[in-house]
Design an enzyme around this catalytic site. Structure first.
Site, PDB file in Angstrom:
ATOM      1  N   LYS A  19      -0.066  -9.029  -0.265  1.00  0.00           N
ATOM      2  CA  LYS A  19       0.711  -8.109  -1.107  1.00  0.00           C
ATOM      3  C   LYS A  19       0.706  -6.699  -0.521  1.00  0.00           C
ATOM      4  O   LYS A  19       1.745  -6.046  -0.434  1.00  0.00           O
ATOM      5  CB  LYS A  19       0.112  -8.078  -2.521  1.00  0.00           C
ATOM      6  N   ASN A  20      -0.485  -6.224  -0.120  1.00  0.00           N
ATOM      7  CA  ASN A  20      -0.573  -4.830   0.331  1.00  0.00           C
ATOM      8  C   ASN A  20       0.062  -4.603   1.700  1.00  0.00           C
ATOM      9  O   ASN A  20       0.306  -3.467   2.084  1.00  0.00           O
ATOM     10  CB  ASN A  20      -2.031  -4.355   0.307  1.00  0.00           C
ATOM     11  N   CYS A  72      -0.377   0.035 -11.376  1.00  0.00           N
ATOM     12  CA  CYS A  72      -1.494  -0.118 -12.313  1.00  0.00           C
ATOM     13  C   CYS A  72      -2.136   1.242 -12.605  1.00  0.00           C
ATOM     14  O   CYS A  72      -2.227   2.097 -11.727  1.00  0.00           O
ATOM     15  CB  CYS A  72      -2.573  -1.025 -11.702  1.00  0.00           C
ATOM     16  N   ARG A  75      -4.691   8.706  -8.681  1.00  0.00           N
ATOM     17  CA  ARG A  75      -4.459   8.224  -7.314  1.00  0.00           C
ATOM     18  C   ARG A  75      -3.394   9.133  -6.730  1.00  0.00           C
ATOM     19  O   ARG A  75      -2.235   8.771  -6.615  1.00  0.00           O
ATOM     20  CB  ARG A  75      -3.955   6.776  -7.333  1.00  0.00           C
ATOM     21  N   PRO A  76      -3.791  10.367  -6.383  1.00  0.00           N
ATOM     22  CA  PRO A  76      -2.803  11.357  -6.000  1.00  0.00           C
ATOM     23  C   PRO A  76      -2.149  11.012  -4.671  1.00  0.00           C
ATOM     24  O   PRO A  76      -2.720  10.287  -3.858  1.00  0.00           O
ATOM     25  CB  PRO A  76      -3.629  12.638  -5.873  1.00  0.00           C
ATOM     26  N   ASP A 136     -10.772  -3.976  -5.011  1.00  0.00           N
ATOM     27  CA  ASP A 136      -9.900  -4.988  -5.618  1.00  0.00           C
ATOM     28  C   ASP A 136     -10.637  -6.285  -5.972  1.00  0.00           C
ATOM     29  O   ASP A 136     -10.102  -7.104  -6.712  1.00  0.00           O
ATOM     30  CB  ASP A 136      -8.737  -5.330  -4.674  1.00  0.00           C
ATOM     31  N   ARG A 172       2.345  -9.449 -10.652  1.00  0.00           N
ATOM     32  CA  ARG A 172       2.694  -8.457  -9.630  1.00  0.00           C
ATOM     33  C   ARG A 172       2.002  -8.768  -8.308  1.00  0.00           C
ATOM     34  O   ARG A 172       2.440  -8.297  -7.259  1.00  0.00           O
ATOM     35  CB  ARG A 172       2.241  -7.054 -10.061  1.00  0.00           C
TER      36      ARG A 172
END
Length: 424
Positions: A27-28, A121, A126-127, A310, A402
């Site tokens: 996915k990533n 999510c 999470r800038p 994760d 997702r």
């Protein structure tokens, strides 16, 4: 985000699972490989993509800016030749955090982009300041107007960029913007995740000049143009890890197929530490039935190659079966213990203190109605449901879908009793 009729997972627990389960593409990686195609001048084909909502969302975004796409059996073709730098202020962009990769790719190709603030999510702050810092170093002017980010550059020029925080997203995004910039870009304190190597491999096959992906210093020599290519995505190490934890918790001998064992080494080490046998093969991992009881352990999440944040949430479920007290500390996302409230409904004895969860076992889990608060918390609840006595109903499963492709079919293939049914 949800469908008109909300569905839930109904899990009938405590059935032994055995057999072979296949891991999908990462996915990533997928969420960065698809936007990377914007940079090419001809068709890009990506094989092995997971069939998840994030991939379909990105496919729609590629079409929204003029790309022509097809997607079937895990293979996506993207013809970017007629793409335009159309603003994407909201809609699909809001659905997924990784839509920010479109910024770097559009900046690299068109010298400008307008992208709505990304979603995904809710895991605490999470800038994207590191992304913006990188874009500015390459010569882009970045402004935030009406909740959208505007990027404008007359010309991108290579630069030396030091990331204050090791960030996969920023590393990839700067790479995407820099491959067609004039001159050399050096990214220092770069993230080392396998997905970065995967994206760099695709870009290199397109004609980019990238050295050092997978180390903490990446060097990029800008090129004038990139061409189409064909690329096979790496397997999803987080999905593989989820299945390894599940096999340890409820397996009677499970083979996890399509794995690169090197990518899950931190998890393998922790599983062995608590008393789980792990047999590494060339492209698969076999976990025989675990002889209980497990030993407690302490886990601290770290950036790759450390223990992945994760997998922290699924791993907490396994630790409920250890004899004694385990401590799981998340140094990456402090807000990432929302699964604990839900697990307590299933009889788990645990408490959260700051950025740590303290879990006491062993515990017999009991079925309950729970809700997925984010993607990996959802995976944790599915594993808990498979372990529990009685029926577990997992709600808000769109979070899970997702990131996990064909999860129900895969689990049924091992003998799990699990259904996706309309919520009553």
């Amino acid at each position: 985000m949800t469908e008109s009729i909300e569905h839930v997972y109904k899990i009938y627990g405590n059935h032994p699972l055995s057999g072979t389960i296949e891991v999908s593409g990462a996915k990533n990686s997928a969420v960065a490989l698809i936007p990377a195609s914007i940079l090419a001048n001809s068709t890009v084909t990506i094989d092995g993509l997971p069939d998840i909502s994030d991939v379909r969302t990105l496919q729609r975004l590629m079409e929204a800016i003029g790309g022509k796409t097809t997607f079937s059996n895990g293979t996506m073709t993207i013809d970017p030749s007629e793409m335009v730098d159309m603003p994407l202020p909201n809609g699909d962009v809001k659905k997924m955090r990784a839509s920010y990769y479109i910024m770097g790719a559009m900046l690299g190709r068109f010298g400008r982009a307008v992208i709505g603030m990304p979603g995904g999510c809710h895991l605490g702050p999470r800038p994207i300041d590191q992304h913006i810092k990188g874009f500015e170093a390459l010569g882009a002017k970045v402004t935030n107007e009406h909740g959208a980010i505007y990027l404008r550059a007359d010309e991108l020029k290579g630069a030396k960029i030091y990331l204050d925080v090791v960030s996969v997203g920023a590393t990839i995004n700067i790479m995407l913007a820099a491959v067609r910039a004039k001159g050399q870009t050096i990214i220092e304190n770069a993230a080392k995740e396998p997905e970065i190597i995967d994206v760099a491999t695709l870009l290199t096959n397109m004609g980019a000049n990238i050295k050092g992906a997978g180390t903490n210093v990446i060097r990029i020599e800008g090129v004038d143009e990139l061409k189409g290519t064909r690329h096979t995505i790496i397997p999803d190490r987080i999905e593989a890890g989820t299945f390894m934890i599940m096999a340890a918790a409820v397996g009677k001998g499970i083979e996890i197929d399509n794995v690169i064992p090197l990518h899950v080494e931190a998890l393998t080490a922790k599983l062995r530490e608590v008393g789980v046998e792990v047999e590494e093969r060339e492209e698969s991992i076999y976990i025989p039935e675990t002889k209980k009881p497990l030993k407690p352990t302490d886990v601290k999440t770290l950036v790759y190659p450390g223990f992945p944040t994760d997998l922290q949430q699924p791993f907490t479920v396994l630790l409920t079966q250890a004899e004694g007290t385990s401590v799981v500390t998340d140094t990456i996302y402090s807000a990432r213990f929302k699964q604990m409230d839900e697990l307590s409904r299933m009889n788990v004895r645990a408490r959260v203190e700051g950025n740590a969860a303290i879990i006491t076992g062993p515990t017999d889990l009991e079925g309950a109605i729970v809700k997925a608060t984010d993607l990996r918390a959802g995976a944790a609840l599915v594993i808990a449901g498979l372990m529990a006595e009685g029926v577990t109903e997992v709600r808000e499963i769109y979070h899970i879908e997702r990131g996990y492709s064909h999860l129900i079919e895969k689990l049924r293939g091992l003998g799990a009793k699990i259904d996706r049914v309309p919520k009553e």
